[in-house]
Design a protein around this motif. Structure first.
Motif, short mmCIF file in Angstrom:
data_model
loop_
_atom_site.label_atom_id
_atom_site.label_comp_id
_atom_site.label_asym_id
_atom_site.label_seq_id
_atom_site.Cartn_x
_atom_site.Cartn_y
_atom_site.Cartn_z
N CYS A 10 0.83 -1.21 0.00
CA CYS A 10 0.00 0.00 0.00
C CYS A 10 0.86 1.25 0.00
O CYS A 10 0.59 2.20 -0.75
N THR A 45 -4.29 -3.45 -9.80
CA THR A 45 -5.49 -3.22 -9.00
C THR A 45 -5.99 -4.49 -8.32
O THR A 45 -6.90 -4.44 -7.51
N ALA A 69 -6.64 -0.63 1.49
CA ALA A 69 -5.40 0.03 1.90
C ALA A 69 -5.67 0.79 3.19
O ALA A 69 -6.80 1.23 3.41
N PHE A 113 -7.42 5.77 -0.22
CA PHE A 113 -7.12 5.91 -1.65
C PHE A 113 -8.00 4.93 -2.40
O PHE A 113 -8.38 3.89 -1.86
N SER A 114 -8.25 5.25 -3.66
CA SER A 114 -9.09 4.34 -4.42
C SER A 114 -8.25 3.16 -4.92
O SER A 114 -7.15 3.35 -5.44
N PRO A 115 -8.75 1.95 -4.77
CA PRO A 115 -8.01 0.79 -5.26
C PRO A 115 -7.73 0.88 -6.77
O PRO A 115 -6.76 0.29 -7.25
N ALA A 116 -8.54 1.66 -7.48
CA ALA A 116 -8.34 1.79 -8.93
C ALA A 116 -7.02 2.52 -9.25
O ALA A 116 -6.51 2.41 -10.36
N ASP A 117 -6.49 3.26 -8.24
CA ASP A 117 -5.27 4.04 -8.48
C ASP A 117 -3.99 3.29 -8.13
O ASP A 117 -2.91 3.87 -8.12
N ARG A 118 -4.08 2.02 -7.84
CA ARG A 118 -2.93 1.27 -7.34
C ARG A 118 -1.72 1.27 -8.28
O ARG A 118 -0.59 1.17 -7.82
N LEU A 119 -2.00 1.30 -9.55
CA LEU A 119 -0.88 1.17 -10.49
C LEU A 119 -0.45 2.52 -11.07
O LEU A 119 0.41 2.60 -11.94
N TRP A 157 1.52 4.71 -10.10
CA TRP A 157 2.94 5.04 -9.93
C TRP A 157 3.74 4.78 -11.20
O TRP A 157 4.72 5.44 -11.48
N LYS A 158 3.28 3.79 -12.01
CA LYS A 158 4.14 3.40 -13.13
C LYS A 158 4.20 4.48 -14.20
O LYS A 158 5.17 4.55 -14.95
N ASP A 159 3.18 5.33 -14.26
CA ASP A 159 3.20 6.38 -15.29
C ASP A 159 3.48 7.76 -14.71
O ASP A 159 3.39 8.75 -15.42
#
Ligand code: SF4
Ligand code: SF4
Lengths: 261, 443
Positions: free
Chosen positions: A26, A57, B428, B432-438, B440-442
């Motif tokens: 997280c 996700t 989490a 934060f929204s779980p949809a935003d988990r990735l 960081w890569k962009d």
């Protein structure tokens, strides 16, 4: 270096099986400071040509903070859901840059049906360096003084003390130890869900005590291996008004930097 | 010799034997109670992997490896510990002499080795005195922090000094008894045969040179009785004292946790319920008996937690390494152990007073002994577990009590309740929204 990150689902769609799952965690997904470390780890894996995947996700909190705070229900709910995802992909090996995720996945998931080989990023980087899949020279760290702060959930909790030090030794820097290190290392103050609450009444903050000890070594860099330690030590250094002279860096960031990634 | 004379001559042996039986009997009686109290705890399997367990016991309990992490205290403790064990061989002789009316019964059998043995005892008695003296100074004059902290106020501090005092008395009795013995044998008194030189008590004979034979015999006999009665009294003081660790350290270390310290137990009762929640048709075994989450009182802890409480030496190494304690928080892992023992003793007395069953006294370990504030100060860092020289685990008790606070009393601190809510809703601990988990890569 252009970062190419693929999810497990994407690999599967292409009929490929990744070598390892990178469990981001997280903090690594949402905390601005920790996201930089996440990217550094991804760059290192990519540079070493490790075929790695993330869950994206589909990842969810391991449940560590809930478990340490006494909410076993919530922990096991999280664990079972994660295990369903992980077992669905037949994950064999996991690397993570968070010692809390590391400990929980490695020690507490097996009993609930989740059996994986779990390594901390310091251990993976150490083996990549040993195998020659990754090479670094000191670069800008040459001649600097570095002190390593042992994360409780890597050190005492799992007896991993040498891997991060072996990695740092590759930077041609001078490694100095704090008075309390390895088995006697002092907590940064964030463990056991303290990260998510105010400290109980006392006469000092734990992170200030620990940062003072780190600063007393007169190191230029305080190396960490945990997103929570990173936050706590950074705050402690700021409190001592030393942020101009002393930086707090994760070992992955240092290796990525030294390897020009 | 007429029959009265015979009776008089064996009277000391009879008295001695009775005292010995009474002393050992009382100790066995109290020990059984303690074992019963430990068994009040919940089941836990700690008998796996005996090979590893014997190894740990040899290293940590017998070899005191964790004591040597702090070398000064470690070496002083070795003096007292080895001295105590070695001198107990002498006690065996005292017991045989006492029961059968012999004097130094081992001497004829062991010949010149007896002299070596006595010399060794004396050297160790002197080392014990040195160690005990240094311990006294560390506690009362240098005032090392872990010995002057508030959690030792009252009986525990008295207890610690009492033990040091008794050890000085016992060792002095032993050494001056030998000195008097030597003066007597040098004068050729009946029974008192010379056993060669005594390295320590030999230096003390000057104290007795002006005494008459009669006075010396009285002194020597008095010290002999004092020594053995003192040891029996000491034995029976152990169950009330932190000094009980001299016995408990061995089983307690044998039953150590062999898993990684970061691995907290998963509660089976919860696993059952969670499995049912995720899949109502899943075949899950029934729970045996009513399920309680976490620990409210000592009976809800495992028997190992309770054994830990009886083993605690009150040395405070745990608290001196504890980040919460060193920054002034209320939490002290040592006091967690001491309070657990106090409450367990109270529960034990309740059971004794009520013919073998516990009658609710409206109190519990949680709240009446250990407060929520103490529990919430813990960072679960394992420093206390690592520091404990006899492998006690205060953290396990802390987590069990936290589970009670959260799952039975629904009383976590507000910010932790928020964190739980976030994990439940967003996966989490932050919002934060779980949809935003990735994302960081962009970035
Ligand atoms: S685990 Fe808790 S009680 Fe033990 S040393 Fe760490 S903060 Fe203190
Ligand atoms: S728990 Fe262990 S370290 Fe702490 S006071 Fe007791 S014996 Fe000493």
């Amino acid at each position: 270096m252009e970062l190419k990150v693929k999810t497990y689902a994407e690999y599967m769609a292409q009929g490929e099986v990744p070598e390892i799952l990178f469990w981001v965690g997280c903090a690594g997904s949402f905390d601005d400071r920790a996201k930089k470390v996440t990217k550094a780890v991804a760059k290192i894996l990519q540079a070493a040509q490790v075929k790695f995947a993330v869950l994206g996700t589909e990842e969810s909190c391991t449940g560590d903070p809930a478990k340490r705070a006494g909410n076993e229900f919530l922990f096991q709910m999280q664990a079972m859901q994660n295990i369903m995802v992980l077992n669905g992909y037949e994950v064999k090996k996991i690397v993570t840059a968070c010692p809390h995720c590391f400990n929980t996945l490695k020690n507490e998931y097996p009993q609930l049906g989740g059996n994986y080989e779990v390594v901390h990023h310091s251990q993976l980087i150490e083996s990549l360096l040993k195998e020659g899949r990754l090479t670094v020279s000191g670069g800008s760290f040459k001649g600097k003084k570095i002190t390593f702060h042992d994360p409780c959930y890597l050190g005492r909790a799992n007896d991993v003390y040498e891997a991060p030090r072996e990695v740092l030794a590759k930077l041609d820097a001078e490694l100095v130890e704090m008075k309390r290190c390895r088995t006697k290392g002092l907590c940064c103050g964030a463990g056991g869900a303290q990260m998510f609450k105010e400290a109980e009444p006392g006469n000092k903050e734990v992170n200030i005590e620990r940062s003072e000890e780190a600063l007393a070594t007169s190191a230029n860099i305080i190396a960490v291996g945990c997103p929570f330690c990173s936050t706590m030590m950074t705050d402690g250094v700021k409190h001592a008004e030393k942020e101009a002279e002393v930086s707090v860096l994760d070992i992955a960031e240092m290796i990525a930097h030294a390897a020009d990634l | 010799m007429n029959s009265t004379g015979l009776l008089l001559s064996i009277l000391p042996n009879v008295v001695f034997t009775l005292l010995l039986l009474a002393g050992i009997g009382l100790f066995a009686f109290n020990l059984r109670k303690i074992i019963r109290n430990i068994r009040l705890g919940r089941d836990l399997n700690r008998s796996d992997n005996p090979g590893e367990r014997w190894k740990i016991m040899t290293l940590v309990a017998l070899g005191q490896t964790k004591m040597m992490v702090r070398p000064i205290a470690g070496i002083l403790h070795i003096f007292v510990y080895v001295g105590f064990v070695v001198i107990n061989i002498e006690v065996l002789e005292i017991i045989i002499d006492g029961v059968f009316g012999t004097h130094r019964v081992f001497a004829p059998f062991l010949g010149s080795f007896y002299k070596v043995l006595i010399a060794t005892f004396e050297v160790f008695a002197a080392l014990v005195l040195i160690g005990v003296f240094a311990f006294y100074v560390r506690r009362n004059i240098i005032k090392i922090k872990r010995f002057v902290q508030k959690d030792l106020d009252g009986f525990p501090r008295f207890d610690a000094n009492m033990i040091l005092f008794v050890e000085v008395l016992l060792m002095s009795a032993f050494l001056t008894m030998n000195a008097a013995d030597q003066v007597l044998s040098s004068r050729g008194a009946d029974h008192y045969i010379s056993y060669g030189n005594y390295p320590v008590s030999g230096l003390l004979t000057g104290l007795f040179s002006g005494w008459s034979d009669g006075a010396l015999i009285v002194y020597e006999r008095f010290m002999w009785w004092f020594h053995i009665i003192g040891i029996l009294a000491f034995l029976n003081y152990l169950p009330y004292s932190k000094h009980f660790h001299i016995l408990m350290a061995f089983p307690n270390v044998w039953y150590s946790n062999l898993n990684p310290k970061g691995q907290f137990k998963n509660m089976d009762a919860v696993t059952r319920e969670v499995k049912l929640m995720l899949d109502p048709s899943a075949p899950v075994p029934e729970a045996d008996g009513p399920v309680k989450f976490g620990a409210r009182d000592v009976q809800d802890l495992s028997w190992k937690n309770l054994m830990d409480a009886y083993t605690c030496t009150e040395c405070g190494r745990c608290s001196s390494e504890c980040p919460a304690n060193m920054t002034g928080k209320l939490l002290s892992p040592r006091s967690i152990m001491m309070k657990t023992r106090d409450r367990l003793e109270e529960v034990g007395k309740n059971i004794d007073a009520n013919k073998g069953t516990f009658v609710d006294d409206g109190k519990s370990l949680l709240h009446n002994y250990i407060s929520a504030e103490e529990l919430w100060a813990c960072t679960t860092c394992n420093a206390c577990v690592q520091a404990c020289p006899v492998n006690i685990d205060p953290l396990d008790i802390i987590v069990n009590l936290r589970q009670q606070l959260v799952m039975e009393e629904s009383a976590p601190p507000a910010s932790l309740a928020t964190m739980f809510g976030n994990i439940e809703n967003n996966g989490a601990p932050w919002q934060f929204s779980p949809a935003d988990r990735l994302n960081w890569k962009d970035e």
